[in-house]
Design an enzyme around this catalytic site. Structure first.
Site, PDB file in Angstrom:
ATOM      1  N   HIS A 139       0.763  -1.161  -0.009  1.00 38.72           N
ATOM      2  CA  HIS A 139      -0.122  -0.044  -0.165  1.00 38.72           C
ATOM      3  C   HIS A 139       1.117   1.252  -0.033  1.00 38.72           C
ATOM      4  CE1 HIS A 139      -3.986   2.131   1.325  1.00 38.72           C
ATOM      5  NE2 HIS A 139      -3.083   3.128   1.122  1.00 38.72           N
TER       6      HIS A 139
ATOM      7  N   HIS B 240       1.661   5.335  -1.747  1.00 39.87           N
ATOM      8  CA  HIS B 240       1.352   6.370  -2.360  1.00 39.87           C
ATOM      9  C   HIS B 240       2.707   7.034  -2.633  1.00 39.87           C
ATOM     10  CE1 HIS B 240      -2.687   6.773  -0.982  1.00 39.87           C
ATOM     11  NE2 HIS B 240      -2.436   5.959  -0.027  1.00 39.87           N
ATOM     12  N   LEU B 241       2.696   7.150  -4.010  1.00 42.50           N
ATOM     13  CA  LEU B 241       4.321   7.610  -4.689  1.00 42.50           C
ATOM     14  C   LEU B 241       3.912   9.017  -5.233  1.00 42.50           C
ATOM     15  CD1 LEU B 241       5.587   4.595  -6.487  1.00 42.50           C
ATOM     16  CD2 LEU B 241       6.383   5.669  -4.667  1.00 42.50           C
ATOM     17  N   ARG B 242       2.600   9.583  -5.410  1.00 46.37           N
ATOM     18  CA  ARG B 242       1.989  10.847  -6.100  1.00 46.37           C
ATOM     19  C   ARG B 242       2.817  10.663  -7.497  1.00 46.37           C
ATOM     20  NH1 ARG B 242      -0.945  10.686  -1.822  1.00 46.37           N
ATOM     21  NH2 ARG B 242      -0.229  11.846  -0.063  1.00 46.37           N
TER      22      ARG B 242
ATOM     23  N   ASN C 226      -4.956   7.561  -6.077  1.00 43.94           N
ATOM     24  CA  ASN C 226      -5.451   8.876  -5.727  1.00 43.94           C
ATOM     25  C   ASN C 226      -4.629  10.216  -6.092  1.00 43.94           C
ATOM     26  OD1 ASN C 226      -3.747   8.396  -3.601  1.00 43.94           O
ATOM     27  ND2 ASN C 226      -5.066   9.292  -2.003  1.00 43.94           N
TER      28      ASN C 226
ATOM     29  N   LYS D 202      -9.371  -0.143  -6.859  1.00 44.35           N
ATOM     30  CA  LYS D 202      -9.311   0.519  -5.245  1.00 44.35           C
ATOM     31  C   LYS D 202     -10.621   1.255  -4.990  1.00 44.35           C
ATOM     32  CE  LYS D 202      -7.765   2.079  -1.437  1.00 44.35           C
ATOM     33  NZ  LYS D 202      -6.740   2.360  -0.502  1.00 44.35           N
TER      34      LYS D 202
ATOM     35  N   HIS E 225     -10.674   1.068   1.166  1.00 44.83           N
ATOM     36  CA  HIS E 225     -10.357   2.001   2.246  1.00 44.83           C
ATOM     37  C   HIS E 225     -11.701   1.992   2.984  1.00 44.83           C
ATOM     38  CE1 HIS E 225      -8.706   5.666   4.049  1.00 44.83           C
ATOM     39  NE2 HIS E 225      -9.786   5.750   4.733  1.00 44.83           N
TER      40      HIS E 225
ATOM     41  N   HIS F 262      -4.772  -0.946   5.494  1.00 41.77           N
ATOM     42  CA  HIS F 262      -4.517  -0.289   6.574  1.00 41.77           C
ATOM     43  C   HIS F 262      -5.168  -0.582   7.778  1.00 41.77           C
ATOM     44  CE1 HIS F 262      -7.145   2.419   4.755  1.00 41.77           C
ATOM     45  NE2 HIS F 262      -6.534   3.009   4.011  1.00 41.77           N
TER      46      HIS F 262
ATOM     47  N   ASP G 151       1.344   2.472   3.583  1.00 44.79           N
ATOM     48  CA  ASP G 151       0.558   3.695   3.201  1.00 44.79           C
ATOM     49  C   ASP G 151       1.289   4.951   3.523  1.00 44.79           C
ATOM     50  OD1 ASP G 151      -1.769   5.115   2.875  1.00 44.79           O
ATOM     51  OD2 ASP G 151      -2.500   5.058   4.782  1.00 44.79           O
TER      52      ASP G 151
HETATM   53  C1  NCD Z   1      -3.646   9.015   2.182  1.00 45.74           C
HETATM   54  C2  NCD Z   1      -3.050   9.994   1.302  1.00 45.74           C
HETATM   55  O1  NCD Z   1      -2.567  10.988   1.412  1.00 45.74           O
HETATM   56  O2  NCD Z   1      -3.257   9.643  -0.039  1.00 45.74           O
HETATM   57  N1  NCD Z   1      -3.825   9.276   3.393  1.00 45.74           N
HETATM   58  C3  NCD Z   1      -3.667   8.948   4.433  1.00 45.74           C
HETATM   59  O3  NCD Z   1      -4.169   9.459   5.492  1.00 45.74           O
HETATM   60  N2  NCD Z   1      -3.373   7.457   4.587  1.00 45.74           N
HETATM   61  C4  NCD Z   1      -4.682   8.423   1.564  1.00 45.74           C
HETATM   62  C5  NCD Z   1      -5.355   7.124   2.224  1.00 45.74           C
HETATM   63  O4  NCD Z   1      -4.650   6.117   2.171  1.00 45.74           O
HETATM   64  O5  NCD Z   1      -6.138   6.965   3.022  1.00 45.74           O
HETATM   65 ZN    ZN Z   2      -3.350   4.964   1.573  1.00 48.69          ZN
END
Ligand code: NCD
Ligand code: ZN
Length: 338
Positions: A13, A15-17, A41, A95, A134, A168, A240
């Site tokens: 899980h 997030h790499l943006r 996202n 997702k 989520h 998560h 995450d």
């Molecule tokens: C995540 C994000 O910033 O993209 N934020 C978080 O608090 N975990 C999104 C997510 O996984 O809920």
């Molecule tokens: Zn996340």
């Protein structure tokens, strides 16, 4: 023990943006992990095969050996015909965010059990896809995951062959759902198994510990840590890691998301060693994921860590600003050999 070698760690899980932030944060994950599940996202959510493929290419151009397991952001407009195309290009994770539940989730679904989505999930099941959720209601923060469990139960019963992931996991009350439904697995973050609500606000308010789902009670933390330390077959590690520029963490409207990617493996080794469970770390950071998600590893990666002091960087410069890692500036007992 003074050294340990992990084979093919995966972050399930992540997030790499995109753009400059991607360039700044990806090296941390690509150094330590064979691959990961890449969250969709982005500012323009990854809703189509085309968007996912170009995002995959952007990642591959920066880290060619990192196996990016792409995900598709489920919106009210996803149509079932496109699922076949996704499978053909090797994208098999959907997702699902309830609308507004977390950062960049405005395009999420407004009603999860709506007939259109149920039809999509039927097709996803037939194609052997994975549904990653989520799972939070819009109720009281500390009960959001608990209140959402009935949706997991409903979906798991309706689609017994669909692999559903409770992302998560943060609440001990979710464990019974893992145990009751064969087709549900979960990911666990480092922060939910080591921290509780007091880390966020027990002393001064610390926005770097603010994330969705919110950190819960010491009891929840211990119950989840126990699953991780014993490498419960149905859990895998998913950091995450969710980077935000410092201006978005210190604003009056601080974004949820903990940037944990730097030095994750040294911290996990330290944690498992402290609990005399080092022998289970391989399953938690790799084997369980490879089995449960049927990952085909093309080229094995071995990461050796040795017991030797190192430090988490204070901050990561990006776009004339910076991102602060979890525990930035603090000492570590282990370090990765590169
Ligand atoms: C995540 C994000 O910033 O993209 N934020 C978080 O608090 N975990 C999104 C997510 O996984 O809920
Ligand atoms: Zn996340």
């Amino acid at each position: 023990m003074n050294s340990i070698t992990l084979k093919n760690p995966f972050d399930m899980h992540l997030h790499l943006r995109e753009g400059e932030i991607l360039k700044a944060v990806l090296p941390f994950s690509a150094q330590s992990f064979s691959g990961g599940v890449i969250m969709p996202n982005l500012k323009t959510p990854v809703t189509t095969s085309q968007l996912a493929q170009s995002y995959r290419e952007e990642i591959a151009s920066l880290a060619p050996d990192f196996l990016a397991l792409m995900t598709i952001y489920v919106t009210d407009f996803l149509d079932k015909e496109s699922l076949q195309d996704l499978s053909e290009v090797g994208i098999k994770i959907l997702k699902l965010y309830p609308k507004g539940a977390t950062t960049n989730s405005d395009s999420g679904v407004s009603s999860i059990l709506n007939p259109n989505l149920l039809e999509i999930l039927k097709v996803a099941q037939d194609l052997g896809m994975i549904l990653s959720i989520h799972g939070e209601s819009d109720g009281f923060s500390m009960d959001r995951e608990y209140e959402f469990l009935k949706v997991f139960e409903n979906l798991a019963k309706r689609f017994p062959k669909l692999h559903i992931v409770l992302e998560h996991m943060s609440d001990h009350r979710s464990i019974k759902v893992l145990e009751n439904f064969e087709n549900i697995t979960a990911t666990l973050t480092y922060h939910h198994i080591t921290m509780d609500l007091d880390s966020l606000l027990g002393k001064n308010l610390n926005p770097h510990y603010f994330c969705k789902p919110i950190l819960k009670t010491p009891y929840d933390k211990e119950a989840l840590l126990d699953l991780a330390l014993n490498a419960h077959k149905k859990v895998s590690f998913g950091s995450d890691s969710a980077p935000h520029l410092i201006s978005n963490k210190y604003s009056q409207n601080a974004f949820g998301g903990i940037f944990s990617a730097p030095n994750l493996l040294p911290r996990l080794v330290e944690l498992f060693e402290r609990h005399n469970k080092l022998e289970n770390l391989q399953a938690f950071v790799s084997d369980n994921a490879i089995t449960n998600y049927k990952i085909k590893v093309k080229k094995d990666k071995f990461i050796t860590l040795k017991k030797s002091p190192s430090k988490i960087p204070d901050s990561i410069p990006v776009l004339d600003s910076k991102i602060i890692p979890l525990f930035g500036g603090s000492d570590l007992m282990w370090q990765e050999l590169v």
